[in-house]
Scaffold this active site. Structure first.
Site, PDB file in Angstrom:
ATOM      1  N   ASP A 279       0.948   4.614   1.971  1.00 40.38           N
ATOM      2  CA  ASP A 279       0.444   5.152   3.236  1.00 40.38           C
ATOM      3  C   ASP A 279       0.354   6.678   3.143  1.00 40.38           C
ATOM      4  O   ASP A 279       1.370   7.353   2.940  1.00 40.38           O
ATOM      5  CB  ASP A 279       1.378   4.782   4.395  1.00 40.38           C
ATOM      6  CG  ASP A 279       1.247   3.333   4.814  1.00 40.38           C
ATOM      7  OD1 ASP A 279       0.307   2.670   4.351  1.00 40.38           O
ATOM      8  OD2 ASP A 279       2.096   2.878   5.602  1.00 40.38           O
TER       9      ASP A 279
ATOM     10  N   GLU B 284      -4.980  -8.791   4.324  1.00 41.71           N
ATOM     11  CA  GLU B 284      -5.352  -7.712   3.418  1.00 41.71           C
ATOM     12  C   GLU B 284      -5.496  -8.191   1.974  1.00 41.71           C
ATOM     13  O   GLU B 284      -5.602  -7.372   1.061  1.00 41.71           O
ATOM     14  CB  GLU B 284      -4.342  -6.563   3.509  1.00 41.71           C
ATOM     15  CG  GLU B 284      -4.479  -5.785   4.818  1.00 41.71           C
ATOM     16  CD  GLU B 284      -3.573  -4.574   4.913  1.00 41.71           C
ATOM     17  OE1 GLU B 284      -3.967  -3.607   5.572  1.00 41.71           O
ATOM     18  OE2 GLU B 284      -2.464  -4.603   4.340  1.00 41.71           O
TER      19      GLU B 284
ATOM     20  N   ASP C  64       3.405  -4.706  12.617  1.00 43.10           N
ATOM     21  CA  ASP C  64       4.063  -5.297  11.459  1.00 43.10           C
ATOM     22  C   ASP C  64       5.563  -5.444  11.689  1.00 43.10           C
ATOM     23  O   ASP C  64       6.179  -6.408  11.219  1.00 43.10           O
ATOM     24  CB  ASP C  64       3.805  -4.447  10.212  1.00 43.10           C
ATOM     25  CG  ASP C  64       2.340  -4.412   9.824  1.00 43.10           C
ATOM     26  OD1 ASP C  64       1.621  -5.374  10.149  1.00 43.10           O
ATOM     27  OD2 ASP C  64       1.915  -3.419   9.210  1.00 43.10           O
TER      28      ASP C  64
ATOM     29  N   GLY D 280       1.383  -1.161   3.660  1.00 39.62           N
ATOM     30  CA  GLY D 280       0.736  -2.447   3.432  1.00 39.62           C
ATOM     31  C   GLY D 280       1.276  -3.396   4.473  1.00 39.62           C
ATOM     32  O   GLY D 280       2.492  -3.489   4.678  1.00 39.62           O
TER      33      GLY D 280
ATOM     34  N   ASN E 274       0.818  -1.216   0.000  1.00 39.12           N
ATOM     35  CA  ASN E 274       0.000   0.000   0.000  1.00 39.12           C
ATOM     36  C   ASN E 274       0.846   1.258   0.000  1.00 39.12           C
ATOM     37  O   ASN E 274       1.982   1.267   0.499  1.00 39.12           O
ATOM     38  CB  ASN E 274      -0.881   0.075   1.263  1.00 39.12           C
ATOM     39  CG  ASN E 274      -2.022  -0.904   1.250  1.00 39.12           C
ATOM     40  OD1 ASN E 274      -2.518  -1.287   0.192  1.00 39.12           O
ATOM     41  ND2 ASN E 274      -2.443  -1.329   2.433  1.00 39.12           N
TER      42      ASN E 274
END
Length: 337
Positions: free
Chosen positions: A22, A149, A269, A48, A20
Site C-alpha cells: 500500500d 482481487e 477488510d 491487499g 499488496n
C-alpha cells in the site's frame, strides 16, 4: 451448515487472495478528474484485501493461513515478513520472479475518506494450480475467506476444496465484478457494501426493503445469508428462510460504534476479518457482525491499514472508553469474553 458436525479445528481460517504493498499519501481533499493536489509524505504499508482480512482475523485470535502470491522483489519480501510477524502461515504464498508484487495507490483526505487504484502484479498471475498445492490447508480450515482481487479460477478452485470438505465459504465480492454462478452456489455467507449490493442486484432494487433484497438475493443468486456493510451506519444481516434452534431473524440491524474517523482505508477488510474469526470461533453471523462493526470502528480511528487493526484487548479498551448504548451489544460479543 451444522458446525457441530465439522471435523475442522474451530479457530482455523484460510484466506485465499491478494497481497499488496500500500502506497499512501494524505491530502487536504481528494483530486477531481484532471486535478493535481499537493500531498504529504509517502507511506508504504502492507495491504491487499485478502491479506488485510487475514491480519484482522489473526489479531482476534484465529489461526490463519494465507494463500497468495508476491513478486520476488523488495516489496514481496517485506509483505511476507509482515504476515509472518502476525503469526500467519505463509507456506502457500508463492514468489514469482517475472512479475512485480501487487500495489495499491491510496489517497486519503482530511476527513479520512479515500480513493484506491490497484495494480494486481503477482495477484493477477496466481492460478488454480497454485491453489491445488494448498489443498490440504484449505480443506482443513473451518472458514475460507475469498475476495475479488484474484482470478475467478483461483476462487472457484479454493471454494470447491473448502465446500467439499465441509468448510464455510465467505465471499467478499470486492472490487466488484459479476460473480461466477458456480462460485455463488458454494457461498455460505456473502459480505458486501451498499455500492457492491447495488451493482449486484441493480440500483432500483437496492432502494427497496431489506426483506425484498433478501428474497431476491436468494431467488436470483441462491444466497441465504448476507451481511451488507454501511460504513458509519453499521450493517445489516439478511437471513433467508433461516430455520432451526439457532435461526436468526430475516433482517437484523447491527448498530454502528460511533468514533471520530481518521482513516477509513481498510475498514471493510477489518470487518471481514472479524467475521471470519467469529465464524471460526463458532459464533453466529449476527454475533460475529456485532464484533466486526466494533473492529471496523477501531480501525477508522488510526492511520494505516493492517497497522490499525486491533487485538481483542485493544478492542475491549476502546469499547470500555465509549459511552453510548450501542457499545453494550458489541462488548457482549467481543471475542474472549
Amino acid at each position: 451448515m451444522d458446525t457441530t458436525a465439522s471435523p475442522h479445528s474451530t479457530d482455523t481460517v484460510c484466506v485465499v487472495g491478494s497481497i499488496n504493498a500500500d502506497l499512501s499519501v494524505a491530502t487536504e481533499h481528494l483530486p477531481q478528474p484532471g486535478q493535481t493536489v499537493r500531498g504529504g509524505g509517502l507511506v508504504i504499508g502492507s495491504g491487499g484485501k485478502s491479506a488485510n482480512q487475514a491480519v484482522a482475523a489473526s489479531r482476534l485470535g484465529a489461526s490463519v493461513s494465507m494463500v497468495g502470491a508476491v513478486g520476488r522483489d523488495e516489496h514481496g519480501g517485506i509483505l511476507r515478513g509482515a504476515l509472518e510477524r502476525e503469526g500467519i502461515d505463509t507456506s502457500w504464498v508463492q514468489s514469482f520472479s517475472d512479475v512485480a508484487t501487487g500495489t495499491a495507490l491510496i489517497t486519503i483526505d482530511h476527513e479520512g475518506e479515500n480513493t484506491i487504484v490497484v495494480s494486481p502484479g503477482a495477484n493477477g498471475v496466481l492460478c488454480d494450480r497454485d491453489i491445488e498445492l494448498a489443498r490440504e490447508t484449505i480443506a482443513q480450515a473451518a472458514v475460507l475467506g475469498l475476495a475479488f482481487e484474484v482470478d475467478d479460477r483461483v476462487l472457484l478452485t479454493a471454494a470447491r476444496i473448502a465446500h467439499s470438505s465441509g468448510g464455510r465459504v465467505v465471499l467478499n465480492p470486492s472490487p466488484y465484478r459479476t460473480p461466477h454462478p458456480d462460485l455463488l452456489a458454494m457461498v455460505d455467507l456473502l459480505v458486501l457494501n451498499e455500492l457492491e449490493l447495488a451493482d449486484m442486484v441493480g440500483a432500483d432494487l437496492a432502494e427497496q426493503s431489506w426483506e425484498d433484497i433478501c428474497r431476491v438475493l436468494f431467488e436470483r443468486f441462491g444466497i441465504r445469508r448476507t451481511v451488507v456493510t454501511a460504513g458509519a451506519r453499521g450493517a445489516i444481516v439478511l437471513n433467508h428462510a433461516d430455520v432451526g434452534p439457532d435461526a436468526q431473524a430475516p433482517v437484523v440491524r447491527i448498530a454502528p460504534i460511533t468514533v471520530s474517523a481518521v482513516d477509513t482505508t481498510g475498514c471493510g477488510d477489518a470487518f471481514l476479518g472479524a467475521v471470519l474469526a467469529g465464524l471460526a470461533d463458532g459464533r453466529t453471523v449476527v454475533d460475529a457482525a456485532h464484533t466486526a462493526a466494533a473492529v471496523a470502528a477501531y480501525a477508522a480511528t488510526r492511520r494505516g491499514t493492517q497497522s490499525s487493526y486491533p487485538t481483542n484487548a485493544a478492542l475491549q479498551a476502546l469499547l470500555d472508553s465509549l459511552d453510548h448504548d450501542d457499545v453494550a451489544a458489541a462488548s457482549a460479543h467481543c471475542f474472549g469474553r
